[in-house]
Design an enzyme around this catalytic site. Structure first.
Site, PDB file in Angstrom:
ATOM      1  N   CYS A   1     -26.310  -3.608  -8.319  1.00  0.00           N
ATOM      2  CA  CYS A   1     -27.448  -4.024  -7.446  1.00  0.00           C
ATOM      3  C   CYS A   1     -27.303  -4.556  -6.013  1.00  0.00           C
ATOM      4  O   CYS A   1     -27.498  -5.733  -5.590  1.00  0.00           O
ATOM      5  CB  CYS A   1     -28.227  -4.819  -8.244  1.00  0.00           C
ATOM      6  SG  CYS A   1     -28.582  -4.417  -9.895  1.00  0.00           S
TER       7      CYS A   1
ATOM      8  N   TYR B   1     -14.599  -2.743   3.829  1.00  0.00           N
ATOM      9  CA  TYR B   1     -13.662  -2.311   5.051  1.00  0.00           C
ATOM     10  C   TYR B   1     -14.262  -0.954   5.593  1.00  0.00           C
ATOM     11  O   TYR B   1     -13.683  -0.582   6.600  1.00  0.00           O
ATOM     12  CB  TYR B   1     -12.302  -2.195   5.010  1.00  0.00           C
ATOM     13  CG  TYR B   1     -11.533  -3.248   4.032  1.00  0.00           C
ATOM     14  CD1 TYR B   1     -11.471  -4.525   4.460  1.00  0.00           C
ATOM     15  CD2 TYR B   1     -10.983  -3.093   2.849  1.00  0.00           C
ATOM     16  CE1 TYR B   1     -10.712  -5.378   3.655  1.00  0.00           C
ATOM     17  CE2 TYR B   1     -10.291  -3.919   2.134  1.00  0.00           C
ATOM     18  CZ  TYR B   1     -10.109  -5.041   2.385  1.00  0.00           C
ATOM     19  OH  TYR B   1      -9.627  -6.107   1.897  1.00  0.00           O
TER      20      TYR B   1
ATOM     21  N   ARG C   1       0.887  -1.232  -0.184  1.00  0.00           N
ATOM     22  CA  ARG C   1      -0.117   0.223   0.141  1.00  0.00           C
ATOM     23  C   ARG C   1       0.853   1.377   0.031  1.00  0.00           C
ATOM     24  O   ARG C   1       0.507   2.306  -0.680  1.00  0.00           O
ATOM     25  CB  ARG C   1      -1.037   0.070   1.233  1.00  0.00           C
ATOM     26  CG  ARG C   1      -1.732   1.156   1.445  1.00  0.00           C
ATOM     27  CD  ARG C   1      -2.481   1.147   2.815  1.00  0.00           C
ATOM     28  NE  ARG C   1      -3.031  -0.244   3.348  1.00  0.00           N
ATOM     29  CZ  ARG C   1      -4.138  -0.698   3.049  1.00  0.00           C
ATOM     30  NH1 ARG C   1      -5.073   0.042   2.318  1.00  0.00           N
ATOM     31  NH2 ARG C   1      -4.369  -1.839   3.502  1.00  0.00           N
TER      32      ARG C   1
HETATM   33  N1  LLP Z   1       3.206  -9.086   3.497  1.00  0.00           N
HETATM   34  C1  LLP Z   1       2.197  -9.834   3.766  1.00  0.00           C
HETATM   35  C2  LLP Z   1       2.746 -11.058   4.371  1.00  0.00           C
HETATM   36  C3  LLP Z   1       0.935  -9.271   3.620  1.00  0.00           C
HETATM   37  O1  LLP Z   1       0.215 -10.373   3.972  1.00  0.00           O
HETATM   38  C4  LLP Z   1       0.623  -8.218   3.108  1.00  0.00           C
HETATM   39  C5  LLP Z   1      -0.906  -7.605   3.015  1.00  0.00           C
HETATM   40  C6  LLP Z   1       1.785  -7.229   2.799  1.00  0.00           C
HETATM   41  C7  LLP Z   1       3.184  -7.792   2.865  1.00  0.00           C
HETATM   42  C8  LLP Z   1       1.484  -5.946   2.235  1.00  0.00           C
HETATM   43  O2  LLP Z   1       1.060  -5.123   3.229  1.00  0.00           O
HETATM   44  P1  LLP Z   1       0.841  -3.432   3.067  1.00  0.00           P
HETATM   45  O3  LLP Z   1       2.016  -3.119   3.097  1.00  0.00           O
HETATM   46  O4  LLP Z   1       0.202  -3.409   1.731  1.00  0.00           O
HETATM   47  O5  LLP Z   1      -0.136  -3.063   4.097  1.00  0.00           O
HETATM   48  N2  LLP Z   1      -6.948  -5.714   0.901  1.00  0.00           N
HETATM   49  C9  LLP Z   1      -6.825  -4.820   2.030  1.00  0.00           C
HETATM   50  C10 LLP Z   1      -5.405  -5.122   2.263  1.00  0.00           C
HETATM   51  C11 LLP Z   1      -5.064  -6.672   2.578  1.00  0.00           C
HETATM   52  C12 LLP Z   1      -3.550  -6.598   2.758  1.00  0.00           C
HETATM   53  C13 LLP Z   1      -3.208  -8.182   2.892  1.00  0.00           C
HETATM   54  N3  LLP Z   1      -1.703  -8.267   3.089  1.00  0.00           N
HETATM   55  C14 LLP Z   1      -7.071  -3.304   1.726  1.00  0.00           C
HETATM   56  O6  LLP Z   1      -7.637  -3.100   0.840  1.00  0.00           O
HETATM   57  O7  LLP Z   1      -6.758  -2.532   3.023  1.00  0.00           O
END
Ligand code: LLP
Length: 412
Positions: free
Chosen positions: A341, A314, A274
């Protein structure tokens, strides 16, 4: 200092109308400069220590964006055979790839072995045994990092919290040393280190610091036992500032992490998704209709929850601006919703927005991460096109899907 939310649109506002005239809506737009500067901020913050920034492909795995990060020298964090193949296609070096995921199949593990990826982030004893057998049968050894669950509360949304005992991820930290002693004796494995990832959209770095402290002390103990560790992997999770209330920067994370691991002499692996890509992307959408039901006003857009699911799933906040109206237009309070829908198909509830008219162009900001990558064809809707801005020059990096794309895999 409070950020002026309206300024979030500045990077895209002027380019937006010409872009949608050429590429139509809904349209995802990304900025190469913004991706590059997010990566550079990480690289600078962690420069004092040997490290590798492994971009988490799940945040957005579109090829052109991956190429931007690969060419900056990033590694990749992948969670499926598909992401593995896509990462290689984009030019990430196999040895810079870490393979995470709680349910890797034998086929996926074998693919990782064949392609010679850097580390497997293993999440269970069963996976260790399967990986060892697969590697040994090929006369190979796989480097493994064991994902430990440190049982700390990341204080994020429950669906994106992963470091609590109740979550499915990793092995309990108290069992890690025993499991790794067993792994050390397995013929196909080389123990590389330990990993943790406690959750996503972390805005308070206290829990992450606690988790890093725990895996640093575990690593220290393992080194003391003679394990030839080479890495310590602290996962991803750094939050971004969706709503103008602030978010930590890579330098804040580095200031907390680097002192904890300094004495270990290990290479630090990071898995941000992210925080590298969210603010580099936006979703452009046109207002299809305005509507009032009783006291409630609705702005209905041509993008829907199938394009951007985060608000529905979320209750996530994404800042939205009406690019077709200036300050002379009064603000109204309205629900900004899609055409799908489902009552859950919304981008914002009771949100202040410059009163739109039909045909106005809205921008949904910070939509670079977990937006296109979570898009679906629900309601038989083709997925949006994607454009990458190289300075002011737009490049179409994914064409809009067609009806034929949606029906192509069906068998009559
Ligand atoms: N490493 C692992 C093992 C992870 O499970 C994740 C994210 C990351 C790295 C990367 O995390 P980040 O830096 O992006 O926070 N769909 C959700 C977020 C799901 C994150 C899943 N794992 C949303 O839209 O907020």
């Amino acid at each position: 200092m409070t950020l002026n939310l309206a300024s979030k649109k500045d990077w895209i506002a002027a380019a937006a109308e010409p872009l949608v005239r050429e590429f139509e809506t809904p349209l995802y737009v990304y900025s190469r400069e913004r991706i590059e500067s997010a990566y550079e901020a990480y690289a600078a913050a962690f420069a004092p220590a040997p490290h590798r920034i492994c971009y988490a492909l799940k945040a957005n795995s579109s090829l052109a964006l991956l190429k931007v990060l690969a060419s900056k020298g990033a590694g990749a964090d992948i969670v499926s055979g598909g992401e593995l193949r896509q990462a290689l296609r984009a030019g990430f070096r196999p040895e810079d790839i870490v393979f995470s995921g709680v349910g890797k199949t034998d086929e996926e593990l074998a693919l990782g072995l064949e392609r010679g990826i850097g580390e497997f982030n293993v999440e269970s004893e069963s996976e260790l045994r399967r990986l060892s057998a697969l590697a040994a049968s090929r006369g190979a050894r796989a480097f493994v990092t064991l994902r430990v669950n440190p049982d700390v509360d990341p204080k994020s949304h429950p669906y994106i919290s992963t470091g609590l005992r109740e979550n499915k991820f990793g092995v309990p930290i108290e069992e890690a040393a025993r499991i790794l002693r067993e792994a050390r004796a397995m013929p196909g494995l080389e123990v590389s280190g330990v990993q943790c990832h406690i959750g996503s959209q972390l805005r308070d770095l206290g829990p992450a610091t606690e988790a890093v402290k725990a895996i640093a002390s575990l690593s220290r103990m393992l080194l003391g036992e003679g394990f030839a560790l080479r890495t310590i992997d602290i996962g991803g999770g750094l939050g971004v500032d969706y709503d103008g209330t602030g978010a930590p920067a890579p330098t804040d994370l580095a200031a907390l992490v680097l002192p904890q691991i300094k004495d270990l002499g290990l290479k630090l692996l990071l898995e941000p998704g992210r925080s590298l890509i969210a603010a580099a992307g936006a979703l452009l959408t046109r207002v299809v209709a305005m509507k009032t039901n009783g006291a409630r006003r609705f702005v209905i857009t041509d993008a829907g929850m199938n394009d951007l699911l985060r608000p529905s799933l979320y209750s996530a906040y994404h800042h939205i601006e009406n690019l077709s109206r200036g300050e002379e237009t009064p603000l109204i309070q309205a629900d900004i919703v899609g055409p799908v829908c489902e009552s859950g198909d919304f981008f914002a509830k009771d949100r202040a927005i410059r009163e739109p008219r039909e045909g106005d162009l809205l921008v949904i900001l910070d939509a670079g991460a977990y937006s296109f990558s979570m898009a679906s064809n629900y309601n038989f809707r083709p997925r949006a096109a994607e454009v990458l801005l190289l300075g002011a020059v737009p490049r179409l990096i994914r064409r809009r899907e067609t009806f034929e794309d949606l029906t192509g895999a069906e068998i009559e």
